[in-house]
Design a protein around this motif. Structure first.
Motif, PDB file in Angstrom:
ATOM      1  N   GLU A 262       0.839  -1.188   0.000  1.00 58.18           N
ATOM      2  CA  GLU A 262       0.000   0.000   0.000  1.00 58.18           C
ATOM      3  C   GLU A 262       0.877   1.242   0.000  1.00 58.18           C
ATOM      4  N   ALA A 263       0.482   2.246  -0.772  1.00 55.58           N
ATOM      5  CA  ALA A 263       1.205   3.511  -0.817  1.00 55.58           C
ATOM      6  C   ALA A 263       0.187   4.645  -0.890  1.00 55.58           C
ATOM      7  N   VAL A 264       0.539   5.773  -0.295  1.00 51.05           N
ATOM      8  CA  VAL A 264      -0.325   6.952  -0.310  1.00 51.05           C
ATOM      9  C   VAL A 264       0.231   7.939  -1.323  1.00 51.05           C
ATOM     10  N   GLU A 265      -0.595   8.319  -2.304  1.00 50.57           N
ATOM     11  CA  GLU A 265      -0.203   9.288  -3.318  1.00 50.57           C
ATOM     12  C   GLU A 265      -0.777  10.654  -2.968  1.00 50.57           C
ATOM     13  N   THR A 266       0.008  11.690  -3.208  1.00 51.22           N
ATOM     14  CA  THR A 266      -0.417  13.069  -2.952  1.00 51.22           C
ATOM     15  C   THR A 266      -0.208  13.886  -4.223  1.00 51.22           C
ATOM     16  N   GLN A 267      -1.168  14.757  -4.521  1.00 49.84           N
ATOM     17  CA  GLN A 267      -1.025  15.636  -5.674  1.00 49.84           C
ATOM     18  C   GLN A 267      -1.583  17.027  -5.334  1.00 49.84           C
ATOM     19  N   GLU A 268      -1.105  18.002  -6.096  1.00 53.70           N
ATOM     20  CA  GLU A 268      -1.604  19.356  -5.914  1.00 53.70           C
ATOM     21  C   GLU A 268      -2.937  19.526  -6.634  1.00 53.70           C
ATOM     22  N   CYS A 269      -3.756  20.430  -6.088  1.00 55.33           N
ATOM     23  CA  CYS A 269      -5.003  20.800  -6.730  1.00 55.33           C
ATOM     24  C   CYS A 269      -5.149  22.320  -6.594  1.00 55.33           C
ATOM     25  N   THR A 270      -5.818  22.935  -7.527  1.00 51.61           N
ATOM     26  CA  THR A 270      -5.879  24.408  -7.554  1.00 51.61           C
ATOM     27  C   THR A 270      -7.306  24.895  -7.713  1.00 51.61           C
ATOM     28  N   ARG A 271      -7.464  26.170  -7.429  1.00 54.18           N
ATOM     29  CA  ARG A 271      -8.720  26.867  -7.672  1.00 54.18           C
ATOM     30  C   ARG A 271      -8.407  28.341  -7.924  1.00 54.18           C
ATOM     31  N   GLN A 272      -9.332  29.093  -8.475  1.00 53.55           N
ATOM     32  CA  GLN A 272      -9.166  30.510  -8.753  1.00 53.55           C
ATOM     33  C   GLN A 272      -9.952  31.323  -7.723  1.00 53.55           C
ATOM     34  N   THR A 273      -9.220  32.162  -6.960  1.00 48.75           N
ATOM     35  CA  THR A 273      -9.890  32.940  -5.901  1.00 48.75           C
ATOM     36  C   THR A 273      -9.827  34.442  -6.145  1.00 48.75           C
ATOM     37  N   ASP A 274      -9.123  34.901  -7.205  1.00 46.43           N
ATOM     38  CA  ASP A 274      -9.026  36.354  -7.452  1.00 46.43           C
ATOM     39  C   ASP A 274     -10.407  36.973  -7.538  1.00 46.43           C
ATOM     40  N   ASP A 275     -10.527  38.163  -6.901  1.00 43.04           N
ATOM     41  CA  ASP A 275     -11.755  38.970  -6.876  1.00 43.04           C
ATOM     42  C   ASP A 275     -12.850  38.383  -5.992  1.00 43.04           C
ATOM     43  N   LEU A 276     -12.562  37.280  -5.296  1.00 40.90           N
ATOM     44  CA  LEU A 276     -13.551  36.780  -4.337  1.00 40.90           C
ATOM     45  C   LEU A 276     -13.500  37.615  -3.068  1.00 40.90           C
ATOM     46  N   GLU A 277     -14.651  37.868  -2.464  1.00 42.93           N
ATOM     47  CA  GLU A 277     -14.688  38.616  -1.210  1.00 42.93           C
ATOM     48  C   GLU A 277     -14.146  37.748  -0.090  1.00 42.93           C
ATOM     49  N   CYS A 278     -13.297  38.316   0.724  1.00 44.33           N
ATOM     50  CA  CYS A 278     -12.736  37.583   1.855  1.00 44.33           C
ATOM     51  C   CYS A 278     -13.015  38.311   3.167  1.00 44.33           C
ATOM     52  N   GLY A 279     -13.935  39.260   3.135  1.00 40.38           N
ATOM     53  CA  GLY A 279     -14.343  39.992   4.339  1.00 40.38           C
ATOM     54  C   GLY A 279     -15.573  40.832   4.026  1.00 40.38           C
ATOM     55  N   GLU A 280     -16.167  41.382   5.048  1.00 38.92           N
ATOM     56  CA  GLU A 280     -17.392  42.179   4.862  1.00 38.92           C
ATOM     57  C   GLU A 280     -17.019  43.618   4.475  1.00 38.92           C
ATOM     58  N   THR A 281     -17.683  44.128   3.427  1.00 42.59           N
ATOM     59  CA  THR A 281     -17.438  45.499   2.954  1.00 42.59           C
ATOM     60  C   THR A 281     -17.981  46.512   3.972  1.00 42.59           C
ATOM     61  N   VAL A 282     -17.143  47.541   4.257  1.00 43.27           N
ATOM     62  CA  VAL A 282     -17.519  48.580   5.225  1.00 43.27           C
ATOM     63  C   VAL A 282     -17.702  49.904   4.459  1.00 43.27           C
TER      64      VAL A 282
END
Length: 617
Positions: A262-282
């Motif tokens: 048995e062996a455990v394989e690991t790979q990278e995965c990506t997503r696009q987050t540009d322009d997503l809100e990451c806090g509440e607008t004041v």
């Protein structure tokens, strides 16, 4: 009688259903390419419709892929009614042949040809002296087989008889030791090109780990779990994460047995987050209406401003973006600004209601230039606006601990060191509120496995039965039993001696237990009208009866003849002879002197002729 074997696949166990629907054959549904990772998100789980070739007991099947709407089941498979079976007989929810239709065996037994044997599911269920055939452990020495006149027994099973390959009509059959044997993948024998019992080679399924092999193709295909969900950590803007899966491969090892890795394989995965809100607008408050003309001019045309603060993902991080918004306003001539205000530095953000509160205020001085009485005067004011702070992850209370779980994760049956875990609940700020977060904490734990069974026991051959004397009906025999038990964290062997008396019971009635004695032969008793008769004597034998040696007397007879001319007393054709009468060879008496006349007609004298060499009176 109970017998067992180590070489078959099916189980015919009256009273116990053969539910194998949840067992995995070890083979993947399709060829698995584990060399090129899949960089996409895993597909959602789907539930296929039941079919008669999916390797699972589902739908209305009585066993795996047979019974119900599917093809009838073979002997030893589970059934609900007679139509579920190829044989047409279902006894105690198990498909049996006609001879077993009315035979009820114990829970740990199975029926084969009307005889109950120890039940088995595969070759490992019987000892080396028997084979697992149609769910029963049949002795390899054919000691219990009762075959028809046209059959012969080969390794415990009845096959069609033959004297050469030409005598076998069944396709693929070979004449082996007088039996037409067709090698199959479920006959409990290693034959054909199988590398182990009923597995490997070009025709049978791949072998399970631990079974014999010759090449990697004899072992199971690789299996891989689906890729896990992509883990981006706690950052809302992270664009690169990781996902894992476990790949299980099977190979033919140096010892020529199938090995599992048995062996455990690991790979990278990506997503696009540009322009997503990451806090509440004041949105800040509108400032005072200020003059739009030159300083000192008390105009009625002005404008006001406010600041809009937003939080947006950019290049994997959360950035603060401030924008100024302006709108026109009407100035009052009095106190009209006559110059651009001058602002000081913002103070630190403060005024929070709690440890987790993210909304605060900050202030700064603003110097206004306003019209007053026709002159441009300065007015210093304080400007306040909302501000934010990040409190996510800040502790807002004491953590609490759950109970430790049971100790588990041991290395094998004999492993003594494992792990146990417990839940830790933290009080942390999240979104401006105090909330809970749980995590798992682990530690090492131990157990004592000494004496625990770590493998199947093996039995040696029974010794010959020992009896007190030749007439004894009961005796005993012994064998060595080897147990597999844990000791000091490892699996070791322990031997013991087992004694059996039931297998040595015998019937000695009639068995010879001494020499025979004979009496003297008696008088020859000649039958009337004949030349011969019988004579008898007594014969005394020493024979076993009810476990003891005793005498048995019988009478023995044998043919005899009476000599010609011997004295006799009988009624002849010429009357009754005296004691001095003479007998011919047939026991007929007459009187007279010997003569030399012709003979051969037999009987007494008649017509003046001499018979049997004697003178007529």
């Amino acid at each position: 009688m109970i017998a067992c074997n180590v070489e078959d696949s099916g189980v015919n166990r009256p009273g116990v259903g053969n539910d194998v629907g949840d067992l995995d054959s070890g083979q993947p549904d399709a060829d698995l390419d584990v060399g090129q990772p899949d960089l996409g998100e895993p597909d959602a789980d789907t539930e296929p419709a039941p079919s008669c070739d999916d390797g699972v007991q589902n739908g209305d099947e009585s066993a795996v892929d047979c019974g119900g709407a599917c093809a009838p089941c073979a002997l030893g498979e589970s059934c609900g009614e007679a139509t579920d079976c190829e044989s047409g007989f279902c006894t105690e929810n198990v498909c049996v042949d006609e001879s077993c239709a009315d035979v009820a065996c114990a829970d740990d037994e199975a029926c084969y040809r009307a005889v109950c044997y120890l039940a088995c599911e595969d070759a490992d269920g019987c000892d080396p002296s028997s084979r697992c055939y149609q769910g029963s452990c049949l002795p390899l020495d054919c000691s219990t087989a009762e075959c028809a006149a046209s059959e012969t027994c080969y390794r415990g099973v009845c096959y069609g008889a033959c004297t050469g390959d030409e005598g076998c009509s069944e396709e693929g059959a070979e004449c082996v030791e007088g039996s037409c044997v067709v090698p199959t993948c479920d006959d409990g024998l290693q034959n054909g090109d199988e590398t182990d019992i009923d597995c490997g080679g070009s025709e049978c399924d791949a072998c399970a780990p631990g079974k014999m092999c010759e090449a990697g193709e004899d072992c199971q295909e690789p299996l891989a779990t689906p890729w896990s969900d992509c883990d981006f950590g706690e950052s809302a803007c992270a664009e690169v994460g990781t996902q894992t899966r476990t790949v299980t491969t099977y190979s033919c090892g140096d010892a020529m047995t199938c090995e599992v890795n048995e062996a455990v394989e690991t790979q990278e995965c990506t997503r696009q987050t540009d322009d997503l809100e990451c806090g509440e607008t004041v949105i800040g408050e509108w400032g005072a209406c200020q003059g739009a003309g030159e300083q000192g001019v008390c105009t009625t045309e002005g404008e006001r401003r406010r600041v809009i603060t937003s939080y947006v993902c950019a290049e994997g991080g959360c950035e603060v973006v401030e924008e100024e918004e302006f709108e026109a306003c009407v100035l009052d001539t009095d106190a009209q600004a006559c110059g651009a205000p001058e602002t000081g530095e913002w103070s630190a953000c403060g005024g929070f209601d709690s440890v987790c509160d993210q909304d605060g205020t900050r202030s700064r001085t603003v110097t206004y230039f306003e019209c007053d009485g026709g002159e441009c005067n300065e007015r210093v004011d304080t400007e306040t606006e909302s501000c934010l702070r990040a409190t996510t992850g800040v502790s807002c209370g004491d953590e609490t601990y759950g109970d430790w779980s049971a100790c588990e994760g041991f290395s094998g049956v004999c492993g003594q060191t494992g792990t146990q875990s417990r839940t830790v609940t933290y009080r942390e700020c999240n979104g401006g509120e105090c909330s809970t977060r749980t995590a798992t904490e682990s530690q090492t734990c131990t157990r004592n496995t000494d004496g625990t069974t770590c493998g199947s026991f093996t039995n040696g051959d029974w010794s010959s039965c020992s009896y007190a004397n030749e007439c004894s009906t009961s005796g005993s025999r012994t064998r060595t039993v080897t147990y597999r038990e844990c000791s000091g964290g490892s699996c070791s062997t322990r031997t013991a001696t087992e004694t059996d008396t039931a297998g040595c019971a015998r019937n000695t009635d009639g068995t010879s237990c001494g020499s025979t004695s004979y009496g003297s032969w008696g008088q020859c008793l000649v039958f009337a009208g004949t030349c011969g008769g019988n004579e008898a004597r007594s014969v005394t034998y020493r024979r076993c009866s009810n476990g003891s040696c005793s005498n048995v007397t019988e009478t023995e007879t044998r043919p005899c003849t009476r000599p010609v001319g011997s004295p006799c007393s009988c009624d002849g054709a010429l009357g009754t002879c005296a004691s001095s009468g003479i007998c011919d060879c047939r026991g007929t008496c007459f009187e007279g002197a010997p003569c030399t006349g012709p003979s051969g007609m037999g009987g007494c004298c008649s017509g003046g002729r001499c018979l049997e060499g004697f003178l007529c009176p």
